[in-house]
Design a protein around this motif. Structure first.
Motif, PDB file in Angstrom:
ATOM      1  N   SER A  26      50.827   4.290  39.361  1.00 24.09           N
ATOM      2  CA  SER A  26      50.164   5.518  38.921  1.00 24.09           C
ATOM      3  C   SER A  26      48.865   5.200  38.182  1.00 24.09           C
ATOM      4  N   LYS A  27      48.921   4.173  37.347  1.00 25.36           N
ATOM      5  CA  LYS A  27      47.739   3.750  36.586  1.00 25.36           C
ATOM      6  C   LYS A  27      46.649   3.235  37.517  1.00 25.36           C
ATOM      7  N   MET A  28      47.031   2.466  38.530  1.00 25.84           N
ATOM      8  CA  MET A  28      46.063   1.945  39.495  1.00 25.84           C
ATOM      9  C   MET A  28      45.418   3.070  40.292  1.00 25.84           C
ATOM     10  N   LEU A  29      46.227   4.024  40.752  1.00 25.35           N
ATOM     11  CA  LEU A  29      45.709   5.165  41.517  1.00 25.35           C
ATOM     12  C   LEU A  29      44.705   5.960  40.680  1.00 25.35           C
ATOM     13  N   LYS A  30      45.015   6.096  39.407  1.00 27.73           N
ATOM     14  CA  LYS A  30      44.097   6.808  38.511  1.00 27.73           C
ATOM     15  C   LYS A  30      42.761   6.084  38.434  1.00 27.73           C
ATOM     16  N   GLY A  31      42.808   4.751  38.493  1.00 27.96           N
ATOM     17  CA  GLY A  31      41.584   3.953  38.486  1.00 27.96           C
ATOM     18  C   GLY A  31      40.734   4.171  39.723  1.00 27.96           C
ATOM     19  N   PHE A  32      41.333   4.706  40.781  1.00 27.15           N
ATOM     20  CA  PHE A  32      40.604   5.035  42.002  1.00 27.15           C
ATOM     21  C   PHE A  32      40.343   6.541  42.115  1.00 27.15           C
ATOM     22  N   ASP A  33      40.407   7.209  40.959  1.00 27.84           N
ATOM     23  CA  ASP A  33      40.147   8.654  40.876  1.00 27.84           C
ATOM     24  C   ASP A  33      41.141   9.481  41.690  1.00 27.84           C
ATOM     25  N   VAL A  34      42.359   8.989  41.827  1.00 32.82           N
ATOM     26  CA  VAL A  34      43.405   9.744  42.524  1.00 32.82           C
ATOM     27  C   VAL A  34      44.289  10.405  41.476  1.00 32.82           C
ATOM     28  N   LYS A  35      44.233  11.727  41.396  1.00 32.07           N
ATOM     29  CA  LYS A  35      45.059  12.468  40.458  1.00 32.07           C
ATOM     30  C   LYS A  35      46.495  12.455  40.973  1.00 32.07           C
ATOM     31  N   ASN A  36      47.403  11.878  40.211  1.00 35.64           N
ATOM     32  CA  ASN A  36      48.765  11.722  40.708  1.00 35.64           C
ATOM     33  C   ASN A  36      49.794  12.067  39.646  1.00 35.64           C
TER      34      ASN A  36
END
Length: 512
Positions: free
Chosen positions: A83-93
């Motif tokens: 989840s933290k990594m996805l957030k780093g790619f601007d993916v709201k999850n």
């Protein structure tokens, strides 16, 4: 957003390397052109950045398609990291955990992260459903647990990612669940390109025939504990650490908690206070404190059981000790992968193998034909060397410090196989080989000492050489049991002691 949060986000922004971008393009081409319900598997070594790659794929997918993405993991820690990594790619999850009972606001999110079991339980509840999911990403896909969710995502593109495309269950081969495998760069290639640290492997021969195989296909904890807690194995572990890992940040993998606690006691009693033990019975707070200590202590030694094989990333690890044997190729790569991260001041790491794992699977850097393993997993498993076959190729090499104690003896070698075949050609009894070996060992001890007690004490240091010779002798016989081999070793030592006394008396008579 606070300054701290902004800095945290910037820290999580990941740079994509050229090999990662190339693989992303290959995968995305399949997503765009294959059927909507296609099942694709992607392989990349531990440390190659699988989470970074599927996070960028998620970002691109959401940018191009008006559908949602679900990412599945098998542990809660991995959910948080993903989840933290996805957030780093601007993916709201949003993480779907045990506290999330329904999703009234699901349109606020483009991506959901969940454990397989948790999502299965939620989807079985009539109040919970996920709409418009176009891409399902399965991390650590070799576990095959996502099969439980097939019926809920019938028209969804499946992307499985793994370092080892070999199912954890031999009865459920991955080729039955995935239509195609895309293989990423090899370990050797990533080392050559400077993305992974180089490894030096130090292997120690270990007799594993006492180990039992459990229902999961791997060695049982009970039989492993019995072997790895004996004095000889503990001494071998300490010797290996002193020889190849002294002063390095070291991670030790064990099969059982009893073994790991024994390792803790052995190192502590040997004067090493910079060691801690970690297993799944530790509380979350204890684990956090121990891992922080491990991170902050340059020469720390952490002895563990299972818990650090996935979802753990400590790049400063300089030495991996496999204080266990495994039949699992995946586990073998996962354990070693914990030391493969490269840092500006870390280009190398060491692997100490105390379970014949390299003899079974090959070196960590060896080229693997993943396509063949994916298509024919049964054949690959069948062709792996068994413990008896591995041990037949053990050849004892006397350590230099012990060899120095026999400096007055011209030749301390003894070729059991050659002596055995010579005995057969002369129609001698096979036991003649053992008798000649005992006589040579006795001569070695007498020639290099002044008294019988000294000679008998020196003979005790030949235990590994004796075991090696007896093992090769037993292998020459058409059939021999472990009990017979054990008896032969004890009988050898007894007869050696008697022979030393006899030779000393002969030496005294000749001098008189």
């Amino acid at each position: 957003m606070s300054k701290k949060d902004i800095l945290l986000e910037l820290e999580e922004k990941k740079k994509l390397y050229s090999y990662q971008l190339g693989d992303i393009d290959r995968i995305f081409d399949k997503i765009e052109n294959a059927p909507a319900n296609y099942h694709l598997l992607y392989q990349l070594p531990t440390g190659g950045g699988k989470t970074v790659i599927f996070s960028e794929i998620t970002r691109r997918y959401l940018e191009k398609f008006d559908k949602k993405v679900v990412v599945l993991t098998h542990r809660i820690e991995l959910c948080k990291q993903t989840s933290k990594m996805l957030k780093g790619f601007d993916v709201k999850n949003k993480i779907i955990n045990s506290h999330v009972k329904d999703l009234p606001e699901q349109n606020e999110y483009d991506c959901f992260v969940a454990m397989v079991e948790t999502l299965k339980n939620r989807l079985n509840d009539d109040k919970f459903n996920l709409d418009n999911v176009g891409l399902l990403i399965i991390d650590e896909a070799h576990f095959n647990s996502f099969r439980k969710l097939f019926h809920s995502f019938k028209n969804t593109f499946f992307l499985g990612v793994t370092a080892t495309p070999l199912s954890s269950n031999v009865k459920l081969p991955m080729r039955e669940n995935y239509q195609e495998l895309i293989v990423g760069h090899s370990i050797g290639s990533l080392i050559d390109k400077g993305y992974l640290a180089k490894a030096t492997t130090f292997s120690y021969d270990v007799g594993l025939t006492s180990l039992k195989i459990g229902i999961n296909g791997d060695y049982t904890v009970k039989s492993s504990d019995e072997l790895y807690t004996n004095l000889a194995m503990q001494e071998k572990l300490i010797h290996a650490y002193r020889s190849h890992a002294l002063g390095k940040k070291t991670l030790i993998f064990n099969n059982g908690i009893i073994t790991s606690l024994n390792v803790l006691d052995t190192f502590t009693s040997s004067g090493y206070r910079n060691i801690k033990h970690l297993d799944n019975t530790n509380t979350a707070e204890e684990r956090k404190d121990i891992l922080k200590w491990f991170k902050d202590t340059p020469d720390a030694i952490l002895t563990s059981v299972g818990i650090l094989t996935t979802g753990f990333d400590e790049p400063t690890v300089e030495s991996i000790i496999l204080n266990r044997a495994t039949k699992s190729l995946t586990l073998y790569f996962q354990m070693i992968g914990r030391g493969s991260r490269k840092l500006p001041n870390k280009d190398n790491f060491s692997i100490i193998d105390l379970g014949n794992n390299a003899a079974r699977f090959g070196l960590w850097t060896d080229k693997m034909d993943w396509q063949h393993i994916f298509k024919y997993p049964e054949q690959y498993i069948h062709n792996l060397k068994g413990d008896v076959e591995i041990e037949m190729n053990f050849y004892y090499k006397m350590p230099d410090e012990l060899k120095a104690k026999f400096s007055k003896t011209a030749d301390i070698t003894f070729d059991v196989e050659t002596e055995y075949h010579q005995a057969l050609s002369k129609n001698d009894r096979p036991k003649v080989v053992i008798e000649k070996s005992i006589e040579q060992h006795a001569s070695m001890c007498v020639e290099n000492t002044e008294t019988i007690p000294e000679a008998k004490q020196l003979a005790k240091e030949l235990a590994d050489d004796i075991e090696s010779r007896v093992r090769h002798f037993a292998n020459c016989l058409s059939s021999s049991t472990k009990n017979y081999r054990d008896w032969l070793i004890e009988d050898y030592k007894t007869r050696l002691s008697v022979m030393i006394g006899k030779k000393f008396r002969e030496k005294l008579f000749s001098e008189e």
